[in-house]
Design a protein around this motif. Structure first.
Motif, PDB file in Angstrom:
ATOM      1  N   ARG A   1       0.825  -1.203   0.000  1.00 30.01           N
ATOM      2  CA  ARG A   1       0.000   0.000   0.000  1.00 30.01           C
ATOM      3  C   ARG A   1       0.859   1.254   0.000  1.00 30.01           C
ATOM      4  O   ARG A   1       0.642   2.179  -0.786  1.00 30.01           O
ATOM      5  N   GLU A   2       1.873   1.284   0.900  1.00 28.98           N
ATOM      6  CA  GLU A   2       2.734   2.462   0.983  1.00 28.98           C
ATOM      7  C   GLU A   2       3.548   2.651  -0.295  1.00 28.98           C
ATOM      8  O   GLU A   2       3.723   3.776  -0.772  1.00 28.98           O
ATOM      9  N   THR A   3       4.042   1.549  -0.843  1.00 27.42           N
ATOM     10  CA  THR A   3       4.823   1.631  -2.068  1.00 27.42           C
ATOM     11  C   THR A   3       3.999   2.230  -3.197  1.00 27.42           C
ATOM     12  O   THR A   3       4.428   3.160  -3.894  1.00 27.42           O
ATOM     13  N   THR A   4       2.791   1.719  -3.370  1.00 25.54           N
ATOM     14  CA  THR A   4       1.924   2.199  -4.453  1.00 25.54           C
ATOM     15  C   THR A   4       1.497   3.638  -4.211  1.00 25.54           C
ATOM     16  O   THR A   4       1.462   4.449  -5.144  1.00 25.54           O
ATOM     17  N   MET A   5       1.181   3.963  -2.970  1.00 23.47           N
ATOM     18  CA  MET A   5       0.782   5.324  -2.639  1.00 23.47           C
ATOM     19  C   MET A   5       1.914   6.309  -2.925  1.00 23.47           C
ATOM     20  O   MET A   5       1.685   7.380  -3.505  1.00 23.47           O
ATOM     21  N   MET A   6       3.145   5.945  -2.521  1.00 21.39           N
ATOM     22  CA  MET A   6       4.273   6.850  -2.764  1.00 21.39           C
ATOM     23  C   MET A   6       4.553   7.017  -4.252  1.00 21.39           C
ATOM     24  O   MET A   6       4.878   8.112  -4.712  1.00 21.39           O
ATOM     25  N   MET A   7       4.421   5.940  -5.008  1.00 21.29           N
ATOM     26  CA  MET A   7       4.612   6.060  -6.454  1.00 21.29           C
ATOM     27  C   MET A   7       3.543   6.965  -7.066  1.00 21.29           C
ATOM     28  O   MET A   7       3.820   7.750  -7.978  1.00 21.29           O
ATOM     29  N   ASN A   8       2.321   6.875  -6.551  1.00 24.12           N
ATOM     30  CA  ASN A   8       1.254   7.764  -7.002  1.00 24.12           C
ATOM     31  C   ASN A   8       1.577   9.212  -6.671  1.00 24.12           C
ATOM     32  O   ASN A   8       1.360  10.136  -7.478  1.00 24.12           O
ATOM     33  N   GLN A   9       2.138   9.436  -5.473  1.00 27.03           N
ATOM     34  CA  GLN A   9       2.539  10.789  -5.076  1.00 27.03           C
ATOM     35  C   GLN A   9       3.670  11.302  -5.968  1.00 27.03           C
ATOM     36  O   GLN A   9       3.739  12.496  -6.275  1.00 27.03           O
ATOM     37  N   MET A  10       4.570  10.396  -6.364  1.00 29.27           N
ATOM     38  CA  MET A  10       5.631  10.785  -7.293  1.00 29.27           C
ATOM     39  C   MET A  10       5.032  11.306  -8.600  1.00 29.27           C
ATOM     40  O   MET A  10       5.442  12.350  -9.117  1.00 29.27           O
ATOM     41  N   VAL A  11       4.069  10.567  -9.127  1.00 29.73           N
ATOM     42  CA  VAL A  11       3.415  10.979 -10.371  1.00 29.73           C
ATOM     43  C   VAL A  11       2.790  12.349 -10.200  1.00 29.73           C
ATOM     44  O   VAL A  11       2.980  13.262 -11.029  1.00 29.73           O
ATOM     45  N   ASN A  12       2.050  12.523  -9.117  1.00 29.93           N
ATOM     46  CA  ASN A  12       1.314  13.779  -8.891  1.00 29.93           C
ATOM     47  C   ASN A  12       2.227  14.964  -8.612  1.00 29.93           C
ATOM     48  O   ASN A  12       1.818  16.115  -8.793  1.00 29.93           O
ATOM     49  N   SER A  13       3.451  14.693  -8.144  1.00 30.95           N
ATOM     50  CA  SER A  13       4.367  15.795  -7.820  1.00 30.95           C
ATOM     51  C   SER A  13       5.402  16.029  -8.915  1.00 30.95           C
ATOM     52  O   SER A  13       6.335  16.810  -8.726  1.00 30.95           O
ATOM     53  N   GLY A  14       5.239  15.363 -10.045  1.00 28.53           N
ATOM     54  CA  GLY A  14       6.091  15.671 -11.193  1.00 28.53           C
ATOM     55  C   GLY A  14       7.326  14.821 -11.362  1.00 28.53           C
ATOM     56  O   GLY A  14       8.147  15.081 -12.243  1.00 28.53           O
ATOM     57  N   ASP A  15       7.493  13.784 -10.523  1.00 29.72           N
ATOM     58  CA  ASP A  15       8.631  12.879 -10.730  1.00 29.72           C
ATOM     59  C   ASP A  15       8.441  12.129 -12.049  1.00 29.72           C
ATOM     60  O   ASP A  15       7.339  11.672 -12.364  1.00 29.72           O
ATOM     61  N   ARG A  16       9.523  12.009 -12.782  1.00 31.00           N
ATOM     62  CA  ARG A  16       9.480  11.294 -14.070  1.00 31.00           C
ATOM     63  C   ARG A  16       9.954   9.858 -13.907  1.00 31.00           C
ATOM     64  O   ARG A  16       9.498   8.957 -14.609  1.00 31.00           O
ATOM     65  N   TYR A  17      10.899   9.662 -12.990  1.00 30.68           N
ATOM     66  CA  TYR A  17      11.476   8.344 -12.748  1.00 30.68           C
ATOM     67  C   TYR A  17      11.245   7.939 -11.300  1.00 30.68           C
ATOM     68  O   TYR A  17      11.131   8.787 -10.413  1.00 30.68           O
ATOM     69  N   CYS A  18      11.226   6.639 -11.073  1.00 34.47           N
ATOM     70  CA  CYS A  18      11.219   6.082  -9.722  1.00 34.47           C
ATOM     71  C   CYS A  18      12.329   5.038  -9.639  1.00 34.47           C
ATOM     72  O   CYS A  18      12.332   4.070 -10.420  1.00 34.47           O
ATOM     73  N   VAL A  19      13.268   5.246  -8.728  1.00 34.80           N
ATOM     74  CA  VAL A  19      14.352   4.291  -8.498  1.00 34.80           C
ATOM     75  C   VAL A  19      14.088   3.635  -7.145  1.00 34.80           C
ATOM     76  O   VAL A  19      14.071   4.305  -6.123  1.00 34.80           O
ATOM     77  N   MET A  20      13.888   2.320  -7.154  1.00 33.17           N
ATOM     78  CA  MET A  20      13.449   1.622  -5.947  1.00 33.17           C
ATOM     79  C   MET A  20      14.413   0.494  -5.578  1.00 33.17           C
ATOM     80  O   MET A  20      14.726  -0.360  -6.408  1.00 33.17           O
ATOM     81  N   GLU A  21      14.873   0.493  -4.323  1.00 37.26           N
ATOM     82  CA  GLU A  21      15.560  -0.675  -3.788  1.00 37.26           C
ATOM     83  C   GLU A  21      14.498  -1.722  -3.466  1.00 37.26           C
ATOM     84  O   GLU A  21      13.529  -1.427  -2.771  1.00 37.26           O
ATOM     85  N   VAL A  22      14.698  -2.930  -3.963  1.00 35.12           N
ATOM     86  CA  VAL A  22      13.713  -3.988  -3.759  1.00 35.12           C
ATOM     87  C   VAL A  22      14.359  -5.102  -2.941  1.00 35.12           C
ATOM     88  O   VAL A  22      15.239  -5.815  -3.431  1.00 35.12           O
ATOM     89  N   SER A  23      13.941  -5.237  -1.709  1.00 31.84           N
ATOM     90  CA  SER A  23      14.537  -6.226  -0.813  1.00 31.84           C
ATOM     91  C   SER A  23      13.957  -7.615  -1.076  1.00 31.84           C
ATOM     92  O   SER A  23      12.879  -7.767  -1.659  1.00 31.84           O
ATOM     93  N   SER A  24      14.670  -8.635  -0.610  1.00 39.76           N
ATOM     94  CA  SER A  24      14.164 -10.001  -0.760  1.00 39.76           C
ATOM     95  C   SER A  24      12.893 -10.202   0.057  1.00 39.76           C
ATOM     96  O   SER A  24      11.999 -10.959  -0.343  1.00 39.76           O
ATOM     97  N   HIS A  25      12.794  -9.524   1.205  1.00 39.91           N
ATOM     98  CA  HIS A  25      11.570  -9.612   1.999  1.00 39.91           C
ATOM     99  C   HIS A  25      10.386  -9.056   1.208  1.00 39.91           C
ATOM    100  O   HIS A  25       9.290  -9.640   1.218  1.00 39.91           O
ATOM    101  N   ALA A  26      10.597  -7.930   0.536  1.00 42.04           N
ATOM    102  CA  ALA A  26       9.527  -7.321  -0.262  1.00 42.04           C
ATOM    103  C   ALA A  26       9.077  -8.257  -1.373  1.00 42.04           C
ATOM    104  O   ALA A  26       7.879  -8.392  -1.652  1.00 42.04           O
ATOM    105  N   LEU A  27      10.043  -8.924  -2.000  1.00 44.45           N
ATOM    106  CA  LEU A  27       9.713  -9.841  -3.083  1.00 44.45           C
ATOM    107  C   LEU A  27       9.011 -11.091  -2.567  1.00 44.45           C
ATOM    108  O   LEU A  27       8.116 -11.637  -3.211  1.00 44.45           O
ATOM    109  N   ALA A  28       9.394 -11.553  -1.379  1.00 38.23           N
ATOM    110  CA  ALA A  28       8.788 -12.758  -0.812  1.00 38.23           C
ATOM    111  C   ALA A  28       7.392 -12.489  -0.252  1.00 38.23           C
ATOM    112  O   ALA A  28       6.533 -13.378  -0.266  1.00 38.23           O
TER     113      ALA A  28
END
Length: 480
Positions: free
Chosen positions: A157-184
């Protein structure tokens, strides 16, 4: 959004009466529920969201989704698939309008190097005029606003919400560290990436993953989340790298897509060449550390894959200022080097001590411990690495959490035979002081394990503790 429209994203159909309910937010923490929220109960490791269903209803939740039957209230219904982590990812994607479709998203995974590589890539993109959002260990950046990070990759939820905020605030790119816990744990299961980068793999998190094979399998899941035209890039410079058909590679091998050569390491800078299709691109950075060469190569490989000019991208690295807590020097005019680093895995500790040996004109001194309630098997391995690469080893506490610090230290000592130059001091502040009082001209002192962290976790209590502050305070006493 109507509840039925939201749940359709997860393939769930509910009655018309429930489906017409208006949802104003999605929450998995009952304390965050407000009137109009949809509460999703998730079975966690420390607590179970099903215990807080009544609290969520009392706070105004219009509906609650559970994984099993806990209430006869008509507002509570059971997810027929029984997996609310996956459900949460799917409905969050719908609620926040699939923000990765409006961003160029880069996911970076691996045991070590995620933070430095992501910060380097973001630096390159910003230098080329692209406003860039970041999610990672040392903090998140959304629309130029810094947000404290409680974990490397937030919940779905937080990841998607923050990416949405990036879009709304004019960010063009999103660079994300993706942990093994997040993937699991399905935190990024609905995210789609334009580029996926794999840095390296070595032992870590075996308290969570059943084996190294399972750990690698989780890491490789990142490449299942690429967009249809997405690119996979894999580092081959460290042992254990996976093979993936169609992936580009970066490393020191002649067959790598991006080949690293002409490496030069000095006290305050590194340089190398990165070759692609026979074109040799010179790179220079005013940051220390041989390992930063491989991090930079990964960042540049992504930048070039995204279409940036390789020479211009490489030139951006000259002004890169480093990452907090990653070989971060503490300088008060002393005649020896003091550096704080996040190295908390065997491979990371080995790399940082090898770098210290390369830079030291005299001895290498290391202060380190191991986190409690985490992989026990790596502790003696880290002890053996410190014993083999440092002249003076100071064993201390890291974040002991609910474990006895003395027992953690005993585990580390299992990898160290009796030797001169070994100090055991459970008090981390005192241990740092001992190391700096011992240092003389030409030494390199590495304070490893916590890096950017400004806390220690004792039991379940978090207290303020910053290795950089402690090192500076100890140096002032030494230099009096």
């Amino acid at each position: 959004m109507k509840l039925q429209n939201l749940l359709e994203a997860a393939g769930i159909i509910v009655s018309d009466e429930i489906g017409e309910l208006e949802v104003s937010s999605i929450e998995e923490d009952s304390r965050e529920v407000t009137p109009g929220s949809l509460f999703v109960a998730v079975t966690g490791f420390d607590t179970d969201g099903h215990q807080y269903v009544e609290q969520a209803l009392q706070r105004g939740a219009v509906a609650v989704v559970t994984e099993y039957d806990v209430s006869e209230d008509s507002r509570v219904w059971v997810n027929p698939a029984g997996d609310n982590r996956k459900l949460l990812a799917e409905i969050s994607a719908k609620f926040f309008d699939y923000p990765w479709n409006h961003l160029i998203s880069i996911g970076i995974t691996g045991t070590n190097g995620k933070t430095s590589t992501s910060r380097m890539l973001a630096w390159i993109l910003e230098k080329h005029g692209f406003q860039t959002g970041i999610m990672g260990t040392v903090g998140h950046l959304v629309g130029g606003r810094n947000i404290t990070a409680s974990m490397t990759t937030p919940g779905s939820r937080e990841t998607t919400m923050m990416m949405n905020q990036m879009v709304n605030s004019g960010d063009r790119y999103c660079v994300m560290e993706v942990s093994s816990h997040a993937l699991a744990l399905a935190r990024v299961d609905s995210v789609r990436f334009d580029v996926g980068l794999f840095t390296n793999i070595s032992q870590d998190h075996l308290d969570f993953h059943e084996s190294m094979d399972e750990y690698l399998r989780c890491k490789m899941h990142l490449f299942d989340l690429l967009k249809s035209d997405g690119s996979a890039i894999i580092g081959t410079y460290a042992p254990g790298f996976p093979l993936l058909e169609g992936a580009e590679t970066f490393g020191i091998g002649e067959n790598d897509t991006f080949r690293i050569s002409d490496i030069s390491v000095e006290l305050g800078q590194v340089s190398f060449c990165l070759s692609q299709d026979g074109t040799k691109i010179p790179v220079r950075m005013n940051v220390p550390g041989r390992f930063n060469i491989f991090n930079a190569a990964g960042a540049l490989a992504v930048a070039v894959t995204l279409g940036l000019d390789p020479y211009s991208a490489a030139e951006s690295m000259i002004t890169f200022k480093g990452v907090p807590g990653r070989f971060e020097s503490v300088e008060l005019g002393q005649d020896f080097l003091v550096a704080v680093d996040y190295a908390h895995t065997p491979d990371a500790l080995k790399r940082i001590l090898q770098q210290a040996s390369e830079l030291a004109e005299n001895r290498v001194i290391v202060v380190f411990g191991a986190g409690g309630d985490r992989d026990v098997s790596k502790r003696p391995i880290m002890g053996q690495i410190a014993d083999s690469l440092a002249d003076i080893v100071v064993i201390t506490s890291d974040n002991p959490r609910t474990e006895d610090p003395d027992l953690i230290i005993q585990d580390i000592l299992g990898g160290i035979p009796s030797r001169d130059g070994l100090v055991v001091e459970p008090n981390r502040r005192a241990a740092i002081g001992i190391a700096l009082q011992t240092a003389v001209a030409g030494d390199v002192v590495i304070i490893a394990g916590k890096g950017h962290e400004d806390y220690q976790i004792l039991g379940k209590t978090k207290i303020h503790f910053d290795d950089r502050e402690e090192a500076a305070a100890a140096l002032r006493k030494v230099l009096k």
